[in-house]
Write a protein that holds these residues in place. Sequence first.
Motif, mmCIF file in Angstrom:
data_model
loop_
_atom_site.group_PDB
_atom_site.id
_atom_site.type_symbol
_atom_site.label_atom_id
_atom_site.label_comp_id
_atom_site.label_asym_id
_atom_site.label_seq_id
_atom_site.Cartn_x
_atom_site.Cartn_y
_atom_site.Cartn_z
ATOM 1 N N SER A 51 -12.730 -7.259 3.571
ATOM 2 C CA SER A 51 -11.377 -7.074 4.117
ATOM 3 C C SER A 51 -11.437 -6.795 5.616
ATOM 4 O O SER A 51 -10.583 -7.256 6.387
ATOM 5 C CB SER A 51 -10.654 -5.917 3.407
ATOM 6 N N GLN A 96 -4.489 -7.563 0.327
ATOM 7 C CA GLN A 96 -4.597 -6.709 -0.861
ATOM 8 C C GLN A 96 -3.330 -5.864 -1.029
ATOM 9 O O GLN A 96 -2.824 -5.711 -2.118
ATOM 10 C CB GLN A 96 -5.852 -5.844 -0.788
ATOM 11 N N ASP A 170 -6.737 -12.293 0.566
ATOM 12 C CA ASP A 170 -7.659 -11.273 0.056
ATOM 13 C C ASP A 170 -7.346 -11.076 -1.419
ATOM 14 O O ASP A 170 -6.298 -10.537 -1.762
ATOM 15 C CB ASP A 170 -7.438 -9.961 0.835
HETATM 16 MG MG LIG Z 1 -11.276 -5.516 0.314
#
Ligand SMILES: [Mg+2]
Length: 225
Positions: A51, A96, A170
């Motif tokens: 990320s 996310q 993500d």
């Molecule tokens: Mg992540």
Amino acid sequence: MNDTSPVLRAQDLGKEVNGPEGNLKLLQNITFDVFPGDSLAITGPSGSGKSTLLSLLAGLDTPTSGLVSLKGESFSSLNEDQRAQRRGRHCGFVFQQFQLVSDLTAIENVMLPLEILGRPAPRQTAQQWLDQVGLGKRQQHYPAQLSGGEQQRVALARAFAVSPAILFADEPTGSLDYANGQHVADLLFQLNKEQGTALILVTHDPALAERCQRQCSLNEGRISV
Ligand SMILES: [Mg+2]
Ligand SMILES: Nc1ncnc2c1ncn2[C@@H]1O[C@H](COP(=O)(O)OP(=O)(O)OP(=O)(O)O)[C@@H](O)[C@H]1O
């Protein structure tokens, strides 16, 4: 710029932070090019820096060393507003945390970037994309009135709607059931194929990673192939 120029270039990227336990090297020596129509899967264990890397590639965070260039222009030569402008014009995001605007309905969330970019018929385009992700009947719901998977699909519709040159995702299918996950993956690769949108996907799903042309794996902040 012709089609053989990279849409995104990462050159010797590094990211260090001062964490609670002192200096941490989150990423080291990350170098790759992404061309129009490419698809790249980034895999690796939890905490390996995936990320963090996406944030740097999208110009949401700044590296401590190295360069990221989007369509031939380095993010480091731009201020935050200029980076945001270029992101808005060329990039789509599915992160996310879904980052929907909580006091806008599903359709208003999808319309927002279209309006900012001055695209024609934002409501119709937003409707089409909400239909595509199976949320034609949830257009007037606020994010708090949607399930986690539904929120994720709104975020996908919003990302697709602007026809970005590059789409960062993500775990795009992480909180979806199998059928919706398949549908979203199909849409991603359809956009990739039909519009030449470059895809950069972070995923733990080997089947999704396998569908990408290229895969790279992060391990403790370094690429290990
Ligand atoms: Mg992540
Ligand atoms: N601001 C920060 N200060 C200190 N450490 C941080 C900071 N941000 C992230 N980290 C650490 O950096 C590492 C990489 O985090 P990152 O979110 O990139 O992992 P990830 O590969 O995406 O993991 P996951 O698969 O769980 O989402 C983690 O070990 C995390 O604890």
